[in-house]
Design an enzyme around this catalytic site. Structure first.
Site: not given
Ligand SMILES: *[C@@H]1O[C@H](CO)[C@@H](O)[C@H](O)[C@H]1NC(C)=O
Ligand SMILES: *[C@@H]1O[C@H](CO)[C@@H](O)[C@H](O)[C@H]1NC(C)=O
Length: 343
Positions: A144, A150, A286, A307
């Site tokens: 990102q 996110c 997040h 992630n």
């Protein structure tokens, strides 16, 4: 006594000087090594500082972080390790500021207004381990950058997974379309919500491919493409019942699932391998994607989490997070507000 005293004095002076000198040397040596380490790290990450003062400030933070990481690993009392990564010159407060703006909308507002059903409620048989990567339903780890997107990466990863499950093809989809076009509580690189992304796409019909609408990592104006009800369609989304790791497991057994976590602590910032156990709270800040679950060699249960911080963070971009903990929220709040798209 007079002459003896003088000799003694000289000796003591010599001794003091030698001690002081070796002290300086032993302090300087690591300092030089640390500076070299910092320089190598800067080169690797293409980091440039605006002036000497900024560089010195960053070097001090880098040193403190390195010290924290080394003493954490040396203690060896946790089932996971930390390492230097691209966040190494950021104070933890600065790192926290890179995460989504959690103050904008409390997650309780979602759960309060959400009345969707949970289609996997009555499921009884689920596999002991799931890894959607092995089924080809997960695209490579993305990054990102410095955009607080996110939420877009998490939404996209779940849709990529669902598209693979329903259509049999893996297509990398566009986070940038979400960053540019989803508005309301979500504001591109300022921060946003997975639920907003799902709602937007359900209305629009589908999402563009990464190829057609590539990631820029900055807030741009929304492109309306002729092509485009998108390559992957969704009808809506459902929430996983809050605060139940069992429910989350049922959902993840059927498709990759988006989850919010609290990622703002030092251990999360520098996680590199093993099964993460915190510390972290449940103040979610997040979005990640749960792409599986399993058990480690010693039988400890984990969630497999994708992630969006590139492949150099964690286990090639993934984190294994302790599963089935005593707190009903799950580790870092992973079970508080998970959701998944539907077709
Ligand atoms: C991003 O774009 C939207 C809409 O164009 C705008 O409202 C918002 O202020 C922009 N944010 C930034 C950080 O540029
Ligand atoms: C942590 O690092 C040590 C030393 O490199 C290694 O032996 C150990 O297996 C690592 N532990 C985990 C959980 O990755």
């Amino acid at each position: 006594m007079g002459s003896f005293g003088q000799n003694n004095y000289v000796l003591i002076l010599l001794l003091v000087f030698t001690l002081w000198n070796s002290h300086v040397v032993s302090r300087r040596l690591p300092e030089a090594l640390l500076s070299e380490k910092h320089e190598k790290w800067m080169a690797h990450h293409g980091r440039v500082y605006k002036d000497a003062a900024e560089r010195e400030k960053r070097f001090q933070i880098f040193k403190n972080n390195l010290q924290f990481i080394e003493s954490f690993n040396a203690a060896g009392d946790k089932p996971f390790n930390l390492s230097i990564n691209r966040f190494a010159d950021l104070h933890n407060e600065e790192f926290k500021a890179l995460l989504i703006n959690g103050q904008k909308k409390e997650h309780s507002e979602w759960t309060a207004t959400e009345t969707s059903s949970f289609r996997y409620d009555s499921v009884t048989e689920i596999p002991a381990t799931v890894d959607w990567r092995k089924k080809g339903a997960v695209t490579p780890i993305k990054d990102q950058g410095t955009c607080r997107s996110c939420w877009a990466f998490s939404a996209v990863a779940t849709i990529e997974g669902l598209h693979h499950i329903t259509k049999g093809e893996l297509v990398s989809l566009s986070e940038q379309e979400l960053v540019d076009c989803v508005r309301g509580d979500s504001e591109g690189c300022i921060g946003g919500y997975v639920e907003d992304a799902f709602e937007f796409l359900a209305k629009k019909g589908g999402i563009a491919s990464e190829t057609n609408y590539p990631y820029k990592g900055v807030n741009k104006s929304c492109k309306v493409e002729k092509e485009s009800h998108g390559v992957a369609k969704i009808k809506g989304y459902e929430k996983v019942p809050a605060n139940s790791e069992k429910a989350l497991m049922k959902a993840v057994a059927h498709q990759p699932v988006s989850a919010y976590v609290e990622a703002g602590e030092y251990a999360f910032q520098f996680y590199s391998s093993g099964i993460f156990t915190g510390k972290c709270g449940t103040e979610i800040d997040h979005s990640v994607t749960v792409v599986g679950y399993g058990k480690g060699g010693d039988g400890s249960k984990y969630w497999l989490v994708k992630n969006s911080w590139g492949t150099e963070w964690g286990e090639k971009g993934y984190m294994r997070m302790k599963r089935d903990i005593r707190a009903k929220e799950g580790l870092c709040g992973i079970a508080t507000s998970a959701s998944y798209p539907t077709v």
